[in-house]
Design a protein around this motif. Sequence first.
Motif, PDB file in Angstrom:
ATOM      1  N   ARG A   1       7.047   5.946  11.500  1.00  0.00           N
ATOM      2  CA  ARG A   1       6.170   5.664  12.632  1.00  0.00           C
ATOM      3  C   ARG A   1       6.832   4.729  13.629  1.00  0.00           C
ATOM      4  NH1 ARG A   1       0.309   4.239  10.512  1.00  0.00           N
ATOM      5  NH2 ARG A   1      -0.314   3.645  12.602  1.00  0.00           N
ATOM      6  N   ILE A   2       7.546   3.756  13.074  1.00  0.00           N
ATOM      7  CA  ILE A   2       8.237   2.805  13.946  1.00  0.00           C
ATOM      8  C   ILE A   2       9.369   3.522  14.689  1.00  0.00           C
ATOM      9  CG2 ILE A   2       9.591   0.674  13.960  1.00  0.00           C
ATOM     10  CD1 ILE A   2       8.004  -0.162  11.430  1.00  0.00           C
TER      11      ILE A   2
ATOM     12  N   ILE B   1       6.200   4.233   6.668  1.00  0.00           N
ATOM     13  CA  ILE B   1       5.874   3.465   7.873  1.00  0.00           C
ATOM     14  C   ILE B   1       7.069   3.392   8.814  1.00  0.00           C
ATOM     15  CG2 ILE B   1       6.515   1.109   7.149  1.00  0.00           C
ATOM     16  CD1 ILE B   1       3.407   0.671   8.098  1.00  0.00           C
TER      17      ILE B   1
ATOM     18  N   PRO C   1       7.990  -6.190   2.402  1.00  0.00           N
ATOM     19  CA  PRO C   1       8.085  -4.733   2.306  1.00  0.00           C
ATOM     20  C   PRO C   1       9.529  -4.253   2.185  1.00  0.00           C
ATOM     21  CG  PRO C   1       7.032  -5.412   4.378  1.00  0.00           C
ATOM     22  CD  PRO C   1       7.378  -6.647   3.647  1.00  0.00           C
TER      23      PRO C   1
ATOM     24  N   PRO D   1      10.899  -1.424  16.565  1.00  0.00           N
ATOM     25  CA  PRO D   1      11.285  -0.304  17.418  1.00  0.00           C
ATOM     26  C   PRO D   1      12.458  -0.647  18.334  1.00  0.00           C
ATOM     27  CG  PRO D   1       8.902  -0.613  17.485  1.00  0.00           C
ATOM     28  CD  PRO D   1       9.460  -1.752  16.698  1.00  0.00           C
TER      29      PRO D   1
ATOM     30  N   GLY E   1       4.838  -2.399   1.228  1.00  0.00           N
ATOM     31  CA  GLY E   1       3.922  -3.526   1.413  1.00  0.00           C
ATOM     32  C   GLY E   1       3.115  -3.536   2.702  1.00  0.00           C
ATOM     33  N   THR E   2       3.783  -3.293   3.822  1.00  0.00           N
ATOM     34  CA  THR E   2       3.064  -3.348   5.098  1.00  0.00           C
ATOM     35  C   THR E   2       1.993  -2.271   5.142  1.00  0.00           C
ATOM     36  OG1 THR E   2       5.118  -4.051   6.108  1.00  0.00           O
ATOM     37  CG2 THR E   2       3.372  -3.388   7.601  1.00  0.00           C
TER      38      THR E   2
ATOM     39  N   ILE F   1      -1.801  -3.251   6.127  1.00  0.00           N
ATOM     40  CA  ILE F   1      -2.357  -3.142   7.476  1.00  0.00           C
ATOM     41  C   ILE F   1      -3.665  -2.371   7.445  1.00  0.00           C
ATOM     42  CG2 ILE F   1      -0.257  -3.337   8.864  1.00  0.00           C
ATOM     43  CD1 ILE F   1      -0.339  -0.208   8.963  1.00  0.00           C
TER      44      ILE F   1
END
Lengths: 351, 222
Positions: free
Chosen positions: A257-258, A254, A116, A335, A170-171, A175
């Motif tokens: 979010r992390i 994404i 990713p 994170p 990609g992730t 997911i």
Amino acid sequence: MEKVLMKGNEALAEGAVIAGCRGFFGYPITPSSEIAEYMARKLPTIGGVFVQAESELAAINMVYGGASTGTRVMTASSGPGLSLKQEGISFIAEAELPCLIVNVSRGGPGLGGIQPAQSDYFQATRGGGHGDYHTMVLAPSGAQEMMDFAIKGFELADRYRIPVMIMAEGTLGNIMEPVIPREPVSDFFEKPWAITGCKDRAPNVVNTLHLSAEFLEERNRHLFKKYARIIESEQRAETFLTDDADIIVVAFGIMARIAKKSVMEARKKGVKAGLFRPISLWPFPDKKMQEVARTAKRFLSVEISMGQMIQDIRLAVEGKAPVELYGRIGITPNPEEITRQLLLIAEREGY
Amino acid sequence: MGNIVILAGGFGSGKSEIALNLALEKAKNCGKVILADLDIVNPFLASRELRKELEEEGVRLVAPVGELAFGDVPNIPAEMMGLVSQDNEMYIDLTGDEVGALVIGYLSRHIKRAEYEMYLVINPYRPFAVDLESILELKNTIEGTGKIKFTGIISNPNLVEETTLDLIINGHRRVVGYAESLDLSVKYLTVEKRFYDQLLCQYGNILKKIELFLRPEWLQGS
């Protein structure tokens, strides 16, 4: 409706179907291929068309053709494939054909890897191909948004007659998350410009060759009037704990979010951190960013790239606060490392 | 005599996580175990990420190595052919759908000589597993491509972080219905640790506790 467990790529494909997309033209590439696979399975059962083209170039020009008929159509690929499609995207932008283009991005340059990455940000937000144009770019951050943004993307594409790009990575494509399937879209736009057979009316022509300099300039002015309207009304962003924040993390997709986890963790350790998540990458949400720049002391752009969005952040904050980068390629920052970076900055700057 | 357990099923039905758990449990009880990660489509969230941890627990991982570990090419480690013909305790984790079954089709003439189990992993909350017709199609294409018959079903009803007790019970009921129509028995009902105790009385003989190894931590509870 009962929730379904979907990969991000599947959710996006189903979202397109829900939005009434009935044409998919593509050439498979990891990590986007599940979108093509889903469409190959689904479209023939609902009166749609799926074509695996002989090349990316062919695929994007099939999108041009399909969109010219007023049908909702799309393609999906990853960085190297999107590079090949740029010529067609430029044509589509000038012909003002609504369509959805998906980039489930991976690490470049060159063939790169399939890990990713978010390093196609410039390609997505600066036009990408030749000439003066933009595509609208939406960046989802979960499987539900993959579905919802596909639906929204088709609506925006038709409203403004513009190619809309979904920028995932990609992730996110791979997911799995629970998704609430939406009701099929039933309210569609009139398309009096579409090529539908010209019985009892003058023919519609979709063309991008303008040899008269005056007319070419007029076309560019027309496009940029439209872009101005989009910049005015279609900026999208989400903020989290920015009101009293000293350091604001800026991240999309994404990564946002992390980063949200890191912001909460940093807060627990006494650092006033906040999160700014651009949802529309073009237009970049600079109005909202200017608001938070009034109080923030510093920005940290967290990207899975060597730093691309950071330029838009700097343009938006206009020097009111320093903007730093935390970027990696192919490896998604976790994170803990973002929290560490926030604590490091706070200590260094005495926040 | 070796024993080969093959996990096949739709994309994203939970094969890799279940294979990891079964292999680790077997290693704890019986020592030497082989886990073959034969994902030939793309290596996102595959067991090869855990090579070191597995080897520490006594599980030998057979999977593409080096640069190819993160490649999207159909790469089957050469040693597979030998390993399936020998007396090994082995778990084989295939890619989803008939694409994954291609690999087993290639290996099947050797596998049939050994004792084998092949389980169809079903999560009834996945898009292409919501009715009997889809499950039947999946079973037939996998068996056709894999040239090998299923011997049982693993019921894996979940919505990951949003799983509830009711959702497991209702989903499992659907899988039991499919199993009856396919004339296969349900070998395991797999659930996350947090549900295990509450379901033990009802499903004790088939209940298996699953720990998620491949799901990014930042997704859990977000």
